[in-house]
Design a protein around this motif. Structure first.
Motif: not given
Length: 341
Positions: A291-295, A300-309
């Motif tokens: 659960e930790l790694r899924a969350r 990190y997916a949002g951070v990496g693609d810029g959708s979660l600044p």
């Protein structure tokens, strides 16, 4: 070998030869107890890794522990969150190797140059995410993700209230809520913070310094209906307004107490509206390694693609942990605070 850690040199000492990492008497202690010292390099256990720390996240929970709101066994080194590179691994570690970049959000003693991190509490850091963002995003990002996806799963069209919307969690809450289709009403104190909240996606912003009745202002923006959820990390100063802002069957998500502990709440206060009240804790939402790694992966997916600044509000040398705590608790800051060893 020895490495620097943040420690305290306050009113008490333990039986050992080193000063307390946090020294406090029977009353809560302020940031002045924080100082730097040196300790021997930590020795990782069989299921741990020795990590060279690149960046450390500063969080309100660090201040709660320092003050004694969350009692700690003394002495201890503060800090729960960080990111860095694996220097060595214990014999039972299978998921990570020397040289891997990792982050963590549940390892006490992270205000340090070297930390022994349990492998089960670590997450891999993608190549697209720099060390500072990896440390800045994890604890607050997973908190915001859990609050908006699980504590109250926001639905498209919901009106939600976010207190301290320009803070580290507040900005991420606003972004996640907006992505899920909510209309966010942000509560802030200054014009600068109002602009940050709008940039994160807030549809409406209320400056609490200019409003006598916060709940009335919220209801005015919702046609009198109230909000589906009030996300409140401020606590004592705002809980009354949060409850009064809810629609029938709305939920007050009390996830922090920046203004101080909340007095006991009479359950009958929930009666006129069949309100819900919850005090979530992140670690119950990352209870297993999977659960930790899924969350963490979602964050990190949002951070990496810029959708979660991720806004890093300030960076401090490790030796200036006291200043970081002072700035955080004064509520002068925006975004995430980092310590850099």
């Amino acid at each position: 070998m020895s490495s620097r850690i943040v420690a305290g040199v306050g009113k008490a000492r333990t039986a050992g030869s080193l000063p307390c990492a946090l020294c406090r008497s029977s009353r809560p202690e302020g940031p002045e107890v924080l100082a730097t010292t040196e300790l021997p390099d930590p020795t990782p256990g069989p299921d741990e890794m020795l990590v060279e720390v690149a960046a450390v996240g500063v969080n309100y929970i660090d201040t709660y522990q320092r003050e004694g709101r969350y009692p700690m066994r003394l002495p201890y080194v503060p800090g729960l969150e960080g990111a860095g590179r694996v220097r060595s691994v214990g014999r039972e570690v299978r998921d990570f190797s020397v040289g891997d970049r990792v982050a963590w959000a549940e390892t006490l003693g992270s205000y340090a140059e070297l930390v022994a991190v349990p492998a089960a509490k670590a997450v891999p850091v993608p190549g697209a995410v720099p060390d500072e963002l990896a440390a800045a995003a994890l604890l607050q990002g997973m908190t915001a993700h859990a609050l908006t996806h699980d504590t109250y799963p926001i639905r498209a069209g919901d009106d939600v209230l976010v207190h301290a919307a320009a803070g580290g969690v507040g900005l991420l809450l606003t972004q996640f809520a907006t992505t899920r289709g909510a209309r966010v009403i942000a509560m802030v104190s200054t014009p600068e913070k109002a602009e940050l909240a709008r940039q994160a996606g807030a549809a409406d912003v209320i400056r609490y310094t200019e409003v006598d009745d916060l709940a009335a202002a919220v209801r005015g923006l919702t046609g009198g209906a109230g909000v589906a959820a009030a996300y409140d990390g401020v606590g004592r100063d705002t809980i009354d307004a949060s409850l009064a802002s809810l629609r029938p069957r709305g939920i007050l998500v009390l996830f922090g107490a920046a203004s101080g502990p909340v007095p006991a709440v009479d359950p009958m206060r929930l009666y006129n509206g069949s309100f819900f009240l919850t005090r979530p804790r992140l670690y119950d939402y990352v209870a297993t390694t999977d659960e930790l790694r899924a969350r963490a992966t979602a964050v990190y997916a949002g951070v990496g693609d810029g959708s979660l600044p991720i806004r890093i509000g300030h960076r401090y040398p490790l030796a200036e942990a006291r200043a970081a705590h002072e700035d955080l608790q004064s509520r002068r800051t925006t975004g995430k605070l980092l310590l850099l060893p």
